[in-house]
Scaffold this motif. Structure first.
Motif, PDB file in Angstrom:
ATOM      1  N   HIS A  69       0.809  -1.224   0.000  1.00 46.84           N
ATOM      2  CA  HIS A  69       0.000   0.000   0.000  1.00 46.84           C
ATOM      3  C   HIS A  69       0.844   1.276   0.000  1.00 46.84           C
ATOM      4  CE1 HIS A  69      -3.817  -1.997   0.265  1.00 46.84           C
ATOM      5  NE2 HIS A  69      -3.341  -2.765   1.229  1.00 46.84           N
ATOM      6  N   SER A  70       2.135   1.176  -0.266  1.00 49.54           N
ATOM      7  CA  SER A  70       3.006   2.351  -0.253  1.00 49.54           C
ATOM      8  C   SER A  70       3.841   2.398  -1.530  1.00 49.54           C
ATOM      9  CB  SER A  70       3.918   2.306   0.968  1.00 49.54           C
ATOM     10  OG  SER A  70       4.795   3.398   0.939  1.00 49.54           O
ATOM     11  N   PRO A  71       3.332   3.042  -2.584  1.00 50.16           N
ATOM     12  CA  PRO A  71       4.080   3.109  -3.846  1.00 50.16           C
ATOM     13  C   PRO A  71       5.437   3.814  -3.715  1.00 50.16           C
ATOM     14  CG  PRO A  71       1.839   3.948  -4.133  1.00 50.16           C
ATOM     15  CD  PRO A  71       2.040   3.690  -2.681  1.00 50.16           C
ATOM     16  N   ARG A  72       5.526   4.805  -2.833  1.00 48.33           N
ATOM     17  CA  ARG A  72       6.804   5.509  -2.663  1.00 48.33           C
ATOM     18  C   ARG A  72       7.849   4.568  -2.056  1.00 48.33           C
ATOM     19  NH1 ARG A  72       6.115  11.370  -0.174  1.00 48.33           N
ATOM     20  NH2 ARG A  72       7.923  11.778  -1.467  1.00 48.33           N
ATOM     21  N   LEU A  73       7.420   3.719  -1.118  1.00 47.71           N
ATOM     22  CA  LEU A  73       8.343   2.765  -0.517  1.00 47.71           C
ATOM     23  C   LEU A  73       8.794   1.742  -1.551  1.00 47.71           C
ATOM     24  CD1 LEU A  73       9.771   1.798   2.018  1.00 47.71           C
ATOM     25  CD2 LEU A  73       7.722   0.524   2.625  1.00 47.71           C
ATOM     26  N   ILE A  74       7.890   1.284  -2.385  1.00 44.99           N
ATOM     27  CA  ILE A  74       8.233   0.328  -3.443  1.00 44.99           C
ATOM     28  C   ILE A  74       9.241   0.961  -4.398  1.00 44.99           C
ATOM     29  CG2 ILE A  74       7.346  -0.909  -5.457  1.00 44.99           C
ATOM     30  CD1 ILE A  74       4.746  -1.310  -3.900  1.00 44.99           C
ATOM     31  N   ALA A  75       9.000   2.210  -4.794  1.00 42.57           N
ATOM     32  CA  ALA A  75       9.910   2.888  -5.708  1.00 42.57           C
ATOM     33  C   ALA A  75      11.292   3.057  -5.086  1.00 42.57           C
ATOM     34  CB  ALA A  75       9.336   4.240  -6.105  1.00 42.57           C
ATOM     35  N   SER A  76      11.324   3.405  -3.816  1.00 40.75           N
ATOM     36  CA  SER A  76      12.597   3.596  -3.133  1.00 40.75           C
ATOM     37  C   SER A  76      13.371   2.282  -3.031  1.00 40.75           C
ATOM     38  CB  SER A  76      12.347   4.165  -1.740  1.00 40.75           C
ATOM     39  OG  SER A  76      13.536   4.245  -1.017  1.00 40.75           O
ATOM     40  N   LEU A  77      12.682   1.217  -2.656  1.00 37.55           N
ATOM     41  CA  LEU A  77      13.349  -0.079  -2.537  1.00 37.55           C
ATOM     42  C   LEU A  77      13.830  -0.585  -3.887  1.00 37.55           C
ATOM     43  CD1 LEU A  77      11.091  -1.869   0.094  1.00 37.55           C
ATOM     44  CD2 LEU A  77      13.419  -1.039   0.400  1.00 37.55           C
ATOM     45  N   SER A  78      13.036  -0.389  -4.938  1.00 37.87           N
ATOM     46  CA  SER A  78      13.456  -0.856  -6.253  1.00 37.87           C
ATOM     47  C   SER A  78      14.648  -0.055  -6.758  1.00 37.87           C
ATOM     48  CB  SER A  78      12.300  -0.799  -7.246  1.00 37.87           C
ATOM     49  OG  SER A  78      11.891   0.526  -7.465  1.00 37.87           O
ATOM     50  N   GLU A  79      14.679   1.233  -6.461  1.00 36.57           N
ATOM     51  CA  GLU A  79      15.828   2.055  -6.868  1.00 36.57           C
ATOM     52  C   GLU A  79      17.087   1.592  -6.149  1.00 36.57           C
ATOM     53  OE1 GLU A  79      17.341   6.676  -6.690  1.00 36.57           O
ATOM     54  OE2 GLU A  79      15.203   6.254  -6.510  1.00 36.57           O
ATOM     55  N   GLN A  80      16.966   1.286  -4.862  1.00 36.76           N
ATOM     56  CA  GLN A  80      18.124   0.804  -4.115  1.00 36.76           C
ATOM     57  C   GLN A  80      18.598  -0.543  -4.649  1.00 36.76           C
ATOM     58  OE1 GLN A  80      17.171   0.777   0.037  1.00 36.76           O
ATOM     59  NE2 GLN A  80      17.279   2.985   0.231  1.00 36.76           N
ATOM     60  N   ALA A  81      17.656  -1.405  -5.027  1.00 37.76           N
ATOM     61  CA  ALA A  81      18.026  -2.712  -5.567  1.00 37.76           C
ATOM     62  C   ALA A  81      18.752  -2.569  -6.896  1.00 37.76           C
ATOM     63  CB  ALA A  81      16.777  -3.577  -5.729  1.00 37.76           C
ATOM     64  N   VAL A  82      18.271  -1.670  -7.745  1.00 36.47           N
ATOM     65  CA  VAL A  82      18.926  -1.441  -9.030  1.00 36.47           C
ATOM     66  C   VAL A  82      20.315  -0.873  -8.810  1.00 36.47           C
ATOM     67  CG1 VAL A  82      18.871  -0.014 -11.120  1.00 36.47           C
ATOM     68  CG2 VAL A  82      16.811  -1.205 -10.370  1.00 36.47           C
ATOM     69  N   ASN A  83      20.431   0.096  -7.914  1.00 40.79           N
ATOM     70  CA  ASN A  83      21.740   0.682  -7.628  1.00 40.79           C
ATOM     71  C   ASN A  83      22.704  -0.351  -7.057  1.00 40.79           C
ATOM     72  OD1 ASN A  83      20.948   3.180  -8.552  1.00 40.79           O
ATOM     73  ND2 ASN A  83      20.416   3.958  -6.530  1.00 40.79           N
ATOM     74  N   ALA A  84      22.224  -1.217  -6.189  1.00 45.45           N
ATOM     75  CA  ALA A  84      23.079  -2.247  -5.606  1.00 45.45           C
ATOM     76  C   ALA A  84      23.513  -3.239  -6.678  1.00 45.45           C
ATOM     77  CB  ALA A  84      22.353  -2.967  -4.475  1.00 45.45           C
ATOM     78  N   GLY A  85      22.615  -3.577  -7.584  1.00 42.82           N
ATOM     79  CA  GLY A  85      22.954  -4.500  -8.660  1.00 42.82           C
ATOM     80  C   GLY A  85      23.932  -3.908  -9.640  1.00 42.82           C
ATOM     81  N   CYS A  86      23.802  -2.616  -9.917  1.00 43.81           N
ATOM     82  CA  CYS A  86      24.689  -1.953 -10.863  1.00 43.81           C
ATOM     83  C   CYS A  86      26.103  -1.847 -10.320  1.00 43.81           C
ATOM     84  CB  CYS A  86      24.181  -0.542 -11.176  1.00 43.81           C
ATOM     85  SG  CYS A  86      22.736  -0.502 -12.226  1.00 43.81           S
ATOM     86  N   HIS A  87      26.253  -1.747  -9.021  1.00 43.71           N
ATOM     87  CA  HIS A  87      27.555  -1.497  -8.425  1.00 43.71           C
ATOM     88  C   HIS A  87      28.176  -2.744  -7.830  1.00 43.71           C
ATOM     89  CE1 HIS A  87      27.131   2.742  -9.118  1.00 43.71           C
ATOM     90  NE2 HIS A  87      25.908   2.666  -8.659  1.00 43.71           N
ATOM     91  N   GLN A  88      27.635  -3.923  -8.156  1.00 44.02           N
ATOM     92  CA  GLN A  88      28.233  -5.164  -7.692  1.00 44.02           C
ATOM     93  C   GLN A  88      29.381  -5.556  -8.607  1.00 44.02           C
ATOM     94  OE1 GLN A  88      25.448  -8.344  -7.543  1.00 44.02           O
ATOM     95  NE2 GLN A  88      24.784  -7.885  -5.478  1.00 44.02           N
ATOM     96  N   GLY A  89      30.180  -6.475  -8.152  1.00 41.38           N
ATOM     97  CA  GLY A  89      31.214  -7.031  -9.012  1.00 41.38           C
ATOM     98  C   GLY A  89      32.584  -6.451  -8.734  1.00 41.38           C
ATOM     99  N   GLY A  90      33.523  -6.900  -9.538  1.00 43.25           N
ATOM    100  CA  GLY A  90      34.907  -6.487  -9.358  1.00 43.25           C
ATOM    101  C   GLY A  90      35.207  -5.176 -10.053  1.00 43.25           C
ATOM    102  N   GLY A  91      36.486  -4.877 -10.186  1.00 44.79           N
ATOM    103  CA  GLY A  91      36.927  -3.622 -10.763  1.00 44.79           C
ATOM    104  C   GLY A  91      36.771  -3.550 -12.273  1.00 44.79           C
ATOM    105  N   SER A  92      36.430  -4.655 -12.934  1.00 45.86           N
ATOM    106  CA  SER A  92      36.358  -4.644 -14.393  1.00 45.86           C
ATOM    107  C   SER A  92      35.107  -3.959 -14.919  1.00 45.86           C
ATOM    108  CB  SER A  92      36.403  -6.079 -14.918  1.00 45.86           C
ATOM    109  OG  SER A  92      35.261  -6.780 -14.479  1.00 45.86           O
TER     110      SER A  92
END
Length: 62
Positions: free
Chosen positions: A26-49
């Motif tokens: 029931h909280s679209p803003r919370l869903i948007a915030s969590l999905s943005e954090q998940a995308v950011n975490a996924g984008c910044h995973q991995g090694g230096g390559s």
């Protein structure tokens, strides 16, 4: 007696999970915030390559 305490803990945990999911549903803003954090975490995973891919990131506008 130990199994009753374990059962009570399990019931409390399930109720807490249900309440958290209801609040999230029931909280679209919370869903948007969590999905943005998940995308950011996924984008910044991995090694230096992966440093050369930073120009391909597409972050949503707020």
């Amino acid at each position: 007696m130990h199994s009753q305490a374990l059962g009570a803990q399990l019931v409390r945990l399930v109720l807490l999970l249900a309440l958290a999911l209801l609040a999230l549903h029931h909280s679209p803003r919370l869903i948007a915030s969590l999905s943005e954090q998940a995308v950011n975490a996924g984008c910044h995973q991995g090694g230096g390559s992966h440093h050369d891919h930073h120009d391909h990131h597409h972050h949503p506008e707020p």
